[in-house]
Design a protein around this motif. Structure first.
Motif, PDB file in Angstrom:
ATOM      1  N   PRO A 101      14.325 -12.734  -6.789  1.00 28.17           N
ATOM      2  CA  PRO A 101      15.113 -11.672  -7.431  1.00 28.17           C
ATOM      3  C   PRO A 101      16.491 -11.513  -6.795  1.00 28.17           C
ATOM      4  CG  PRO A 101      12.872 -10.924  -6.973  1.00 28.17           C
ATOM      5  CD  PRO A 101      13.063 -12.213  -6.237  1.00 28.17           C
ATOM      6  N   GLU A 102      17.387 -10.913  -7.561  1.00 28.48           N
ATOM      7  CA  GLU A 102      18.737 -10.650  -7.051  1.00 28.48           C
ATOM      8  C   GLU A 102      18.770  -9.403  -6.181  1.00 28.48           C
ATOM      9  OE1 GLU A 102      21.122 -10.348 -10.541  1.00 28.48           O
ATOM     10  OE2 GLU A 102      20.863 -12.465 -11.104  1.00 28.48           O
ATOM     11  N   THR A 103      17.872  -8.471  -6.460  1.00 28.53           N
ATOM     12  CA  THR A 103      17.793  -7.228  -5.681  1.00 28.53           C
ATOM     13  C   THR A 103      16.387  -7.074  -5.129  1.00 28.53           C
ATOM     14  OG1 THR A 103      19.449  -6.130  -7.062  1.00 28.53           O
ATOM     15  CG2 THR A 103      17.993  -4.710  -5.761  1.00 28.53           C
ATOM     16  N   LEU A 104      16.281  -6.768  -3.831  1.00 27.91           N
ATOM     17  CA  LEU A 104      14.990  -6.551  -3.184  1.00 27.91           C
ATOM     18  C   LEU A 104      14.960  -5.131  -2.619  1.00 27.91           C
ATOM     19  CD1 LEU A 104      12.249  -7.474  -2.081  1.00 27.91           C
ATOM     20  CD2 LEU A 104      13.464  -8.378  -0.070  1.00 27.91           C
ATOM     21  N   ILE A 105      13.907  -4.406  -2.976  1.00 28.13           N
ATOM     22  CA  ILE A 105      13.710  -3.041  -2.477  1.00 28.13           C
ATOM     23  C   ILE A 105      12.390  -3.016  -1.721  1.00 28.13           C
ATOM     24  CG2 ILE A 105      13.475  -0.610  -3.101  1.00 28.13           C
ATOM     25  CD1 ILE A 105      14.821  -1.372  -5.817  1.00 28.13           C
ATOM     26  N   SER A 106      12.429  -2.657  -0.448  1.00 29.62           N
ATOM     27  CA  SER A 106      11.219  -2.606   0.374  1.00 29.62           C
ATOM     28  C   SER A 106      10.917  -1.164   0.741  1.00 29.62           C
ATOM     29  CB  SER A 106      11.382  -3.443   1.642  1.00 29.62           C
ATOM     30  OG  SER A 106      11.595  -4.800   1.318  1.00 29.62           O
ATOM     31  N   VAL A 107       9.693  -0.721   0.424  1.00 28.48           N
ATOM     32  CA  VAL A 107       9.249   0.636   0.749  1.00 28.48           C
ATOM     33  C   VAL A 107       8.233   0.520   1.881  1.00 28.48           C
ATOM     34  CG1 VAL A 107       8.196   2.752  -0.133  1.00 28.48           C
ATOM     35  CG2 VAL A 107       9.560   1.292  -1.665  1.00 28.48           C
ATOM     36  N   VAL A 108       8.568   1.081   3.039  1.00 33.44           N
ATOM     37  CA  VAL A 108       7.763   0.844   4.236  1.00 33.44           C
ATOM     38  C   VAL A 108       7.552   2.147   4.994  1.00 33.44           C
ATOM     39  CG1 VAL A 108       7.479  -0.608   6.276  1.00 33.44           C
ATOM     40  CG2 VAL A 108       8.924  -1.407   4.384  1.00 33.44           C
ATOM     41  N   LEU A 164      16.143  -0.857   2.035  1.00 36.51           N
ATOM     42  CA  LEU A 164      14.953  -0.480   2.784  1.00 36.51           C
ATOM     43  C   LEU A 164      14.739   1.027   2.661  1.00 36.51           C
ATOM     44  CD1 LEU A 164      12.637  -0.870   4.805  1.00 36.51           C
ATOM     45  CD2 LEU A 164      14.342  -0.757   6.657  1.00 36.51           C
ATOM     46  N   VAL A 165      13.604   1.411   2.103  1.00 35.50           N
ATOM     47  CA  VAL A 165      13.261   2.829   1.963  1.00 35.50           C
ATOM     48  C   VAL A 165      12.222   3.150   3.035  1.00 35.50           C
ATOM     49  CG1 VAL A 165      12.360   4.627   0.449  1.00 35.50           C
ATOM     50  CG2 VAL A 165      13.689   2.719  -0.512  1.00 35.50           C
ATOM     51  N   LEU A 166      12.621   3.930   4.025  1.00 32.18           N
ATOM     52  CA  LEU A 166      11.729   4.316   5.110  1.00 32.18           C
ATOM     53  C   LEU A 166      10.968   5.573   4.703  1.00 32.18           C
ATOM     54  CD1 LEU A 166      14.070   3.641   8.161  1.00 32.18           C
ATOM     55  CD2 LEU A 166      12.050   2.319   7.477  1.00 32.18           C
ATOM     56  N   LEU A 167       9.652   5.467   4.654  1.00 25.34           N
ATOM     57  CA  LEU A 167       8.800   6.522   4.104  1.00 25.34           C
ATOM     58  C   LEU A 167       8.102   7.317   5.198  1.00 25.34           C
ATOM     59  CD1 LEU A 167       7.386   7.722   1.522  1.00 25.34           C
ATOM     60  CD2 LEU A 167       5.604   5.987   1.885  1.00 25.34           C
ATOM     61  N   ASP A 168       8.265   8.640   5.125  1.00 22.27           N
ATOM     62  CA  ASP A 168       7.530   9.545   6.011  1.00 22.27           C
ATOM     63  C   ASP A 168       6.222   9.959   5.326  1.00 22.27           C
ATOM     64  OD1 ASP A 168       6.457  11.704   7.422  1.00 22.27           O
ATOM     65  OD2 ASP A 168       8.404  12.401   8.095  1.00 22.27           O
ATOM     66  N   ASN A 169       6.311  10.860   4.382  1.00 22.50           N
ATOM     67  CA  ASN A 169       5.161  11.268   3.556  1.00 22.50           C
ATOM     68  C   ASN A 169       3.948  11.673   4.390  1.00 22.50           C
ATOM     69  OD1 ASN A 169       4.353  11.766   0.885  1.00 22.50           O
ATOM     70  ND2 ASN A 169       3.107   9.916   0.847  1.00 22.50           N
ATOM     71  N   MET A 229       0.823  -1.203   0.000  1.00 27.97           N
ATOM     72  CA  MET A 229       0.000   0.000   0.000  1.00 27.97           C
ATOM     73  C   MET A 229       0.859   1.256   0.000  1.00 27.97           C
ATOM     74  SD  MET A 229      -3.360  -0.912   2.179  1.00 27.97           S
ATOM     75  CE  MET A 229      -4.261   0.182   1.097  1.00 27.97           C
ATOM     76  N   ALA A 230       2.054   1.162   0.566  1.00 26.41           N
ATOM     77  CA  ALA A 230       2.932   2.327   0.577  1.00 26.41           C
ATOM     78  C   ALA A 230       3.336   2.724  -0.839  1.00 26.41           C
ATOM     79  CB  ALA A 230       4.171   2.044   1.429  1.00 26.41           C
ATOM     80  N   THR A 231       3.617   1.732  -1.696  1.00 23.54           N
ATOM     81  CA  THR A 231       3.988   2.073  -3.075  1.00 23.54           C
ATOM     82  C   THR A 231       2.795   2.588  -3.861  1.00 23.54           C
ATOM     83  OG1 THR A 231       3.644  -0.205  -3.869  1.00 23.54           O
ATOM     84  CG2 THR A 231       5.858   0.376  -3.099  1.00 23.54           C
ATOM     85  N   GLN A 232       1.601   2.128  -3.521  1.00 22.83           N
ATOM     86  CA  GLN A 232       0.401   2.695  -4.137  1.00 22.83           C
ATOM     87  C   GLN A 232       0.198   4.126  -3.668  1.00 22.83           C
ATOM     88  OE1 GLN A 232      -2.658   0.013  -2.895  1.00 22.83           O
ATOM     89  NE2 GLN A 232      -1.966  -1.663  -4.198  1.00 22.83           N
ATOM     90  N   GLU A 233       0.455   4.349  -2.404  1.00 21.74           N
ATOM     91  CA  GLU A 233       0.313   5.685  -1.816  1.00 21.74           C
ATOM     92  C   GLU A 233       1.167   6.717  -2.532  1.00 21.74           C
ATOM     93  OE1 GLU A 233       1.997   7.747   2.233  1.00 21.74           O
ATOM     94  OE2 GLU A 233       1.118   5.760   2.437  1.00 21.74           O
ATOM     95  N   GLY A 238       6.487  -4.181   0.221  1.00 22.84           N
ATOM     96  CA  GLY A 238       6.267  -3.386   1.415  1.00 22.84           C
ATOM     97  C   GLY A 238       6.639  -4.267   2.590  1.00 22.84           C
ATOM     98  N   ALA A 239       6.046  -3.999   3.742  1.00 23.88           N
ATOM     99  CA  ALA A 239       6.220  -4.876   4.901  1.00 23.88           C
ATOM    100  C   ALA A 239       5.078  -4.606   5.861  1.00 23.88           C
ATOM    101  CB  ALA A 239       7.560  -4.651   5.591  1.00 23.88           C
ATOM    102  N   ASN A 240       4.615  -5.675   6.496  1.00 24.54           N
ATOM    103  CA  ASN A 240       3.597  -5.505   7.530  1.00 24.54           C
ATOM    104  C   ASN A 240       4.199  -5.011   8.826  1.00 24.54           C
ATOM    105  OD1 ASN A 240       2.554  -8.053   5.757  1.00 24.54           O
ATOM    106  ND2 ASN A 240       0.852  -6.792   6.450  1.00 24.54           N
ATOM    107  N   PHE A 241       5.423  -5.474   9.103  1.00 20.73           N
ATOM    108  CA  PHE A 241       6.106  -5.074  10.339  1.00 20.73           C
ATOM    109  C   PHE A 241       7.609  -5.021  10.089  1.00 20.73           C
ATOM    110  CE2 PHE A 241       2.396  -7.682  11.431  1.00 20.73           C
ATOM    111  CZ  PHE A 241       1.634  -6.762  12.138  1.00 20.73           C
TER     112      PHE A 241
END
Length: 474
Positions: free
Chosen positions: A240-247, A296-301, A116-120, A213-216
């Protein structure tokens, strides 16, 4: 937040159109009643549900009070485990970070587990603008993507679609995105799931970059957690070889012991299951096992702005179970699209205005998208008092002004002056009584007209109460 929903009408207008769609209402009624009935059974199995609910509330509240400390601890743990942490103040910065990371791999496509964060932040659109194609792998998100649609539910994004509509979407569009739907595809759930599995499998095996994303997020170890029901998340997180998590920054919990509480309450509140079929956890990177690079991309927004609001900050306790949507009479009739946000329903009505502000007509209308019945609070597994926050946000919207609220303020100011001058009030009452036969049964103006569409104005008495009292009691 993203501009994905920009241009949508305010909630009253959007809901007015939605309730006229008989198919939509039937789909929503069937789905929400089924989910909430099953949830009630699953929750009733736990004798200590009330204690778990209170524990979840306290854990989240304490975490938010010390969020800066836990985020730094999380960053240190992720870095020590071989990951890289990026901080994004807003949607634009998060999209830029992710786009640059994907470009650095040389790839032009990514697979995504529901986030949902990437949709946001509108990540798919940002990637597309840079020539990168994102493939949604959650079944419901795949339906939404293939149908060029928008999600309308937190847990079941395609809840507004029935099986026949899904079959038609698969038949018409799957071939443009990859492997086409099988010939003679019916609306059988098993056949639809098999068509999706075959379509997605080649993407899983080919993709070099995954986005999640991540739940926790567990601060003490730097571990991220994704819970899901289909297995697509496990594919995206491991192949995948590269994992990007937007949370979002509010998703952190202090310890594994704290996580235990939510792994009991989330599945029962969301899918009515005792435990999630797939619970995936990962900590940094491990040679020869899973992705070799983790970001890991920590999102404020807008989250720190919400955190500053003593009443509104409780919305950040949300664990995205969607229980509030399934019991909400407004959501059941209007659907998720009417909210003009990736976060629909009661939680969206309090979260979106805090993340985006209330300057737009859409966002200013959301705190009013509720009957304040309180059903959402009763089912929330972290005890968010949504009605309290709705009223609080209504106060803020009113204080900021706006067309309707300026008129309301002017009317209250005029009424105050009249009530402070008894002679003027008495004269006004006599004039109103003398002209009662000329009074309309309905009030003019769009807002007032809506109120009196199903209500008549009360009859004006033949004489004011003051005059009656003088004749009969003096």
């Amino acid at each position: 937040m993203s501009g994905t929903f920009i241009g949508m009408p305010a909630f009253p207008k959007a809901a007015h159109e939605a309730v006229r769609d008989a198919t939509l209402r039937a789909n929503l009624r069937h789905a929400t009643h089924t989910i909430r009935d099953k949830r009630a059974v699953a929750v009733a199995e736990l004798a200590d549900w009330a204690e778990l609910r209170e524990a979840g509330k306290q854990i989240k509240t304490e975490t938010l009070r010390n969020l800066d400390t836990y985020l730094v601890q999380l960053e240190e743990a992720v870095t020590a485990a071989g990951g890289t942490v990026h901080w994004a103040a807003d949607a634009a910065e998060a999209n830029r970070i992710v786009t640059e990371l994907v470009k650095a791999t040389g790839e032009s496509e990514v697979v995504k587990v529901k986030s949902m964060a990437t949709q946001e932040i509108g990540l798919n659109e940002a990637l597309e603008a840079e020539g990168i194609r994102a493939y949604e792998t959650d079944l419901a998100e795949l339906i939404v993507q293939l149908g060029e649609d928008r999600p309308s539910h937190i847990l079941v994004p395609a809840i507004h679609r029935n099986r026949g509509e899904i079959r038609d979407i698969f038949r018409d569009t799957m071939g443009r995105w990859g492997r086409p739907a099988p010939e003679g595809l019916s609306d059988s759930p098993a056949e639809l799931a098999e068509a999706a599995r075959l379509h997605l499998r080649e993407k899983f095996l080919r993709a070099k970059v995954g986005i999640s994303g991540a739940n926790f997020m567990v601060a003490e170890t730097g571990t991220l957690v994704v819970v899901e029901s289909e297995g697509n998340g496990r594919m995206c997180l491991t192949l995948p070889e590269t994992l990007i998590s937007v949370v979002g920054i509010e998703k952190v919990v202090p310890t594994w012991r704290d996580l235990e509480v939510f792994l009991q309450t989330l599945p029962r509140s969301s899918t009515a299951e005792r435990m999630n079929p797939y619970t995936s956890t990962w900590t940094g990177t491990t040679d020869g096992d899973g992705p070799s690079a983790f970001h890991l991309v920590l999102l404020d927004n807008g989250r720190t702005d919400a955190l500053a609001d003593e009443v509104g900050r409780q919305a950040l306790r949300c664990i995205r179970c969607s229980a509030c949507l399934n019991v909400c009479p407004v959501y059941e009739r209007a659907g998720g699209h009417a909210y003009g946000s990736v976060y629909p329903g009661p939680i969206g009505a309090i979260l979106t205005p805090q993340l985006r502000g209330t300057t737009s007509e859409v966002d200013a209308s959301l705190p009013y998208a509720s009957s304040l019945c309180g059903a959402c609070y009763d089912v929330c597994p972290v005890a968010i008092d949504i009605p309290e926050v709705l009223v609080h946000l209504r106060e803020k919207v009113a204080e900021e002004g706006g067309k309707g609220h300026r008129l309301e303020k002017a009317a209250i100011k005029a009424s105050t002056w009249v009530l402070d001058h008894p002679g003027v009030l008495s004269a006004g009452e006599r004039i109103a009584s003398a002209t009662r036969k000329l009074h309309p049964r309905k009030l003019p103006g769009p807002g007032a007209r809506q109120w009196t569409e199903s209500r008549d104005l009360p009859d004006m008495p033949a004489e004011p109460f003051r005059d009656w009292w003088k004749k009969n009691r003096t």
